[in-house]
Design an enzyme around this catalytic site. Structure first.
Site, PDB file in Angstrom:
ATOM      1  NE  ARG A 291      -2.716  -1.206   3.380  1.00  0.00           N
ATOM      2  CZ  ARG A 291      -2.801  -2.452   3.829  1.00  0.00           C
ATOM      3  NH1 ARG A 291      -3.367  -3.390   3.062  1.00  0.00           N
ATOM      4  NH2 ARG A 291      -2.347  -2.786   5.019  1.00  0.00           N
TER       5      ARG A 291
ATOM      6  CG  ASP B 221      28.848   1.499  -0.528  1.00  0.00           C
ATOM      7  OD1 ASP B 221      29.594   2.502  -0.450  1.00  0.00           O
ATOM      8  OD2 ASP B 221      27.817   1.370   0.155  1.00  0.00           O
TER       9      ASP B 221
END
Length: 365
Positions: A217, A261
């Site tokens: 949602r 990274d």
């Protein structure tokens, strides 16, 4: 002066069993199409391209000076032929110091070093509520601020949190100025991500990490990436992102590419190291802050390739994700592929995908 090596050569058109001849650029590829599974010769792939490098060999980009050169040499030994030195969120004087070092390294490649293409400005234009392992010096920005930094080093990538006031306009201005803008270290919503992409953002910084997650949602920034992105970077050390999430991203983002990274702890024994102004601990293959937060990695690009193949990718697909897609993302047609006229950046691997040789612009390490 020219060299030639033989093996299974990965070209943009597919595998060729034959010979590749080169000086500082590739002169010719001679041979015929063949399935590399039908012989036991070495693999010859494009050199790896890493667009997110904080450190290596005990040195950190934020140190400035010659730190970037040491870092570029460490990663070159693992097949990285070109890279972006990446900053941390920090006070202005620290960022200036780092960029001066990056600018010097980018101006001229030293012997045995990966080509430093420029800087990835990962901070400070991020959300202070989603720092991850970044120090607490986040701030908003205007185009003039970035232009001033660009005088110190070529800014090839800039990470921005688009939900910060004024940053959506900044994304458009930076994109119009020819810079690659990535969404990262963000508390932004799905809608914020879509708006940033519509304003010219090009990708996402270490997908899944330091951004709002996917909920059915509230799709979040991860949802915006999975639904709309053509490019995004991901850390495939198998600590930062679960293999299942990696597979999800691979199905959704056509040009998902991999970065390390990596931190100063890369290539070093367990112990304490610096990441910008943070002290981090390397232990059990990971790098963490004292509270346990992941703080970059010790990944190298050759291991990233092996991890991708271990997840089920073909070698050709894995190669594209540690090389070609990153080059395409930055608009560098002369890198990330083995073709006549391209830079002679290539790696030679044995049948177990262990590095046998690295050539950077024709130079054998």
């Amino acid at each position: 002066m020219s060299d030639a090596i033989k093996g299974n050569i990965l070209t943009p058109e597919g595998w060729v069993h034959g010979e590749i001849a080169f000086g500082d650029r590739i002169a010719a590829i001679r041979g015929r199409g063949a399935d590399p599974a039908l012989n036991q010769d070495v693999y010859i792939l494009p050199g790896f391209i890493d667009l997110h490098v904080h450190g290596g060999g005990g040195r950190d980009v934020m140190e400035g000076g010659d730190a970037v050169r040491t870092i570029a040499a460490v990663h070159a030994k693992h097949g990285t032929t070109s890279m972006l030195a990446t900053t941390m969120t920090a006070p202005p004087e620290d960022i200036d110091l780092a960029l001066k070092g990056i600018g010097a390294a980018a101006a001229q490649r030293g012997k045995g070093e990966a080509r430093v293409l420029g800087a990835h400005l990962e901070g400070p234009f991020i959300n202070s509520g989603k720092l991850g392992a970044q120090p607490p010096f986040a701030r908003s920005a205007k185009l003039a601020d970035v232009r001033k930094l660009e005088e110190l080093a070529p800014l090839k990538l800039i990470t921005v949190a688009p939900e910060i006031a004024g940053h959506l306009e900044l994304v458009r201005e930076l994109s119009d100025a020819g810079m690659r803008v990535q969404i990262g270290h963000t508390l932004g919503s799905y809608e914020d991500g879509v708006a940033a992409l519509n304003h010219g953002a090009h990708g996402f910084t270490h997908l899944f990490n330091a951004m709002t997650g996917l909920h059915h949602r509230e799709p979040g920034m991860v949802g915006a990436a999975l639904a709309h992105a053509r490019y995004a970077e991901l850390i495939p050390d198998l600590l930062h992102v679960h293999p299942g999430a990696i597979r999800t991203a691979l199905r959704c983002i056509p040009h998902l590419y991999c970065v390390t990274d990596s931190t100063s702890a890369t290539g070093m024994p367990d112990g304490e190291y610096m990441l910008g102004r943070h002290t981090v601990m390397k232990c059990m293959g990971g790098v963490r802050l004292p509270d346990g937060t992941l703080a970059g990695s010790t990944l190298t690009m050759d291991q990233a390739l092996r991890n991708l193949v271990g997840l089920g990718l073909t070698l050709a697909d894995a190669s594209a994700r540690v090389s070609t897609y990153a080059a395409d993302y930055l608009g560098l047609p002369e890198r990330g592929r083995l073709a006549a006229g391209a830079c002679a950046d290539l790696v030679v691997l044995d049948r177990d995908l262990n590095l046998q040789a690295v050539y950077i612009e024709g130079e054998l390490l």
